[in-house]
Design a protein around this motif. Structure first.
Motif, mmCIF file in Angstrom:
data_model
loop_
_atom_site.group_PDB
_atom_site.id
_atom_site.type_symbol
_atom_site.label_atom_id
_atom_site.label_comp_id
_atom_site.label_asym_id
_atom_site.label_seq_id
_atom_site.Cartn_x
_atom_site.Cartn_y
_atom_site.Cartn_z
ATOM 1 N N GLU A 210 28.305 -0.603 -3.782
ATOM 2 C CA GLU A 210 27.194 -0.115 -4.600
ATOM 3 C C GLU A 210 27.378 -0.467 -6.075
ATOM 4 O OE1 GLU A 210 25.973 3.906 -3.761
ATOM 5 O OE2 GLU A 210 26.472 3.707 -1.634
ATOM 6 N N CYS B 39 28.914 6.573 -6.306
ATOM 7 C CA CYS B 39 29.377 6.839 -4.944
ATOM 8 C C CYS B 39 30.764 6.219 -4.797
ATOM 9 C CB CYS B 39 28.395 6.178 -3.965
ATOM 10 S SG CYS B 39 28.944 6.054 -2.247
ATOM 11 N N CYS C 44 28.297 9.118 -1.045
ATOM 12 C CA CYS C 44 26.971 9.692 -1.240
ATOM 13 C C CYS C 44 26.424 10.123 0.123
ATOM 14 C CB CYS C 44 26.053 8.681 -1.917
ATOM 15 S SG CYS C 44 25.549 7.307 -0.840
ATOM 16 N N CYS D 132 25.929 7.118 2.579
ATOM 17 C CA CYS D 132 27.196 6.572 3.088
ATOM 18 C C CYS D 132 27.887 7.583 3.998
ATOM 19 C CB CYS D 132 28.111 6.198 1.930
ATOM 20 S SG CYS D 132 27.524 4.765 0.993
HETATM 21 ZN ZN LIG Z 1 27.014 5.446 -1.096
#
Ligand SMILES: [Zn+2]
Length: 501
Positions: free
Chosen positions: A220, A301, A311, A314
């Motif tokens: 990310e 994240c 997060c 995920c």
């Molecule tokens: Zn994530």
């Protein structure tokens, strides 16, 4: 790796080493049921032992992590044990997602006592030439190069064979391999269910790598100013789609949340009171390199900066990956129509664990062993590589390979900030296949096929009985197949399973 290590270690083989004679590699067929290319007289470590750090259940029913050290001499074993605790027992498995889901895992520590202390090193120049190399007589013969462009660490010529030999004997059932190098530097690389790290990294980096390995998560972060122009990413936590109705993580986006929610320059600004790790929207930038054109679910994240927890998007992907292995997973007695997994009890005689290698377009069985106990038999495939074993009309094994075909250098934490993973594509790809012994007993092996495919789209939640490569619900590209097996090709241990007295 010089032959010197083999010569000096020749007579030092002690308890825990390799007991059974091994045969050498040959042609690409099931005739090679070899456990390793390493012969019993060539074991290059002083001693080998395994210690269970925690066990949540039978190895075949859990994600068993096997940790192996390299370059730790007799005087370094306490330091190795401390490093394993720091990275795993008190690191990954003591925090956040992995602590909450610890019952899905087993952790086994392998102590290989090396002849010399510290691993070998290589130094590259700007053109990629090795300008300095220091060899060490270590258990696995791995190297630290400290170079982002060269994945920080690298195997020696026999590292893989030695690792396979050690684990085959000491931790025959494992999913994830972690090699810890006795070098204080930063770095590490991962992929194909294996990570290699020196001592200079922390557990959050390792937890990020486990996100790639288990959840097939994308990065990310973005460390370049590029604009993504590709199709919809197949990873669960990146998208090009800004449509609320069809957004793949729309289930966790509030009705009032603007989409897109904001970029790094906060235009539009994120809503007030926003939790950067847990509140989900659509934030531009991700995939390692792309500031524009691709979106991630949250501001920050574990797949962005290693330190925060996963997060919600995920975490959901990770939860799906570990669910079949959890303590209270509803496994036993689950029917074939169910989407997750069944815990196969077989007929009490266990299962056969095969290690299959794809190399130059051909499949070859590297290792085969019958193991006791239940194992998790998955009933779904996701995008990416998947394998299927059939005996005639019957599917006897199926599985996704979430982290196959890549070798990822860790991102760098330095004064310039992190850099993106550098990704190499190794020549060979190994995967594990588990088949209930009962399925093989009396089976007509001339009808046995092993298929490796690439699933481009679709999700086989409730797969039919047609072969994976013919399933109309999936967009599948065949990669390789193995067929035409005869009983005479099998080693005695497997012959006994197929043709009982
Ligand atoms: Zn994530």
């Amino acid at each position: 790796m010089s032959l010197r290590a083999f010569t000096t270690a020749k007579d030092l083989h002690v308890a825990g080493g390799i007991r059974e004679p091994m045969r050498s590699a040959g042609t690409s067929s099931l005739r090679n049921w070899l456990r390793s290319d390493l012969s019993a007289s060539e074991v290059p470590w002083l001693a080998a032992s395994v210690t269970t750090l925690f066990r949540s259940g039978p190895p075949g029913s859990k994600i068993t992590v096997a940790v192996v050290g390299d370059g730790f001499g007799p005087q370094d074993q306490d330091a190795y044990n401390t490093a394993v605790d720091r990275l795993l027992t008190d690191g990954v498995f003591a925090h956040d997602f992995f602590a909450r889901n610890r019952t899905a895992f087993n952790l086994e520590r392998v102590n290989l006592v090396s002849l010399e202390s510290g691993v070998g090193t290589k130094t590259y120049d700007a053109d990629g030439n090795v300008v300095r190399q220091v060899d060490r007589d270590t258990a696995l013969g791995a190297y630290y190069n400290g170079d982002w462009a060269h994945l920080w660490v690298e195997d020696g010529p026999s590292t893989d064979a030695r690792l396979t030999a050690a684990l085959s004997e000491l931790v025959p059932e494992h999913q994830l391999k972690l090699v810890v190098l006795n070098n204080p530097g930063f770095g590490g690389c991962g992929g194909n269910w294996r990570a290699t790290v020196p001592l200079g990294i922390g557990w959050p980096t390792l937890a990020h790598e486990f996100g790639h390995a288990m959840g097939r998560l994308g990065d990310e972060y973005h460390e370049r100013d590029e604009t993504y122009g590709g199709t919809e990413p197949t990873v669960p936590n990146l998208t090009t789609n800004t449509d609320r109705e069809t957004l793949k993580w729309g289930w966790t986006v509030g009705a009032e949340t603007p989409l897109p929610t904001g970029g790094d320059d906060c235009t539009p600004p994120k809503p007030s009171g926003w939790d950067d790790n847990q509140d989900v929207g659509l934030f531009e930038g991700g995939g390692g390199s792309y500031r524009l054109g691709v979106y991630r679910p949250v501001v920050n994240c574990r797949m962005r900066e290693n330190h925060p927890d996963f997060c919600p998007v995920c975490a959901k992907a990770m939860a799906e990956a570990v669910a079949p292995h959890l303590a209270n997973a509803p496994l036993i007695g689950v029917g074939p129509g169910d989407t997750t997994a069944t815990l196969s009890e077989g007929d009490g005689t266990g299962y056969v664990r095969l290690v299959v290698r794809l190399e130059r377009g051909t499949l070859r069985v590297l290792e085969a062993r019958e193991l006791d106990g239940p194992f998790v038999r998955t009933g779904l495939v996701t995008q990416g590589f998947a394998h299927e074993v059939r005996i005639g009309d019957r599917r006897v094994a199926l599985g996704s390979l979430p982290d196959a075909g890549v070798s990822r250098g860790f991102s760098e934490i330095g004064t310039d900030g992190p850099r993106e993973h550098i990704v190499h594509r190794p020549d060979a790809l190994d995967f594990v296949v588990r088949v209930a012994s009962a399925e093989l007993r009396g089976a007509d092996l001339s009808e046995l096929t092993v298929d490796l495919v690439s699933v481009e789209a679709g999700r086989g939640d409730a797969l039919g009985e047609v072969p994976l490569r013919e399933d109309p619900a999936l967009d599948v590209t065949p990669i390789a197949s193995l067929a035409d097996v005869s009983v005479a090709d099998l080693p005695p241990s497997l012959r006994r399973i197929v043709e009982p007295e």
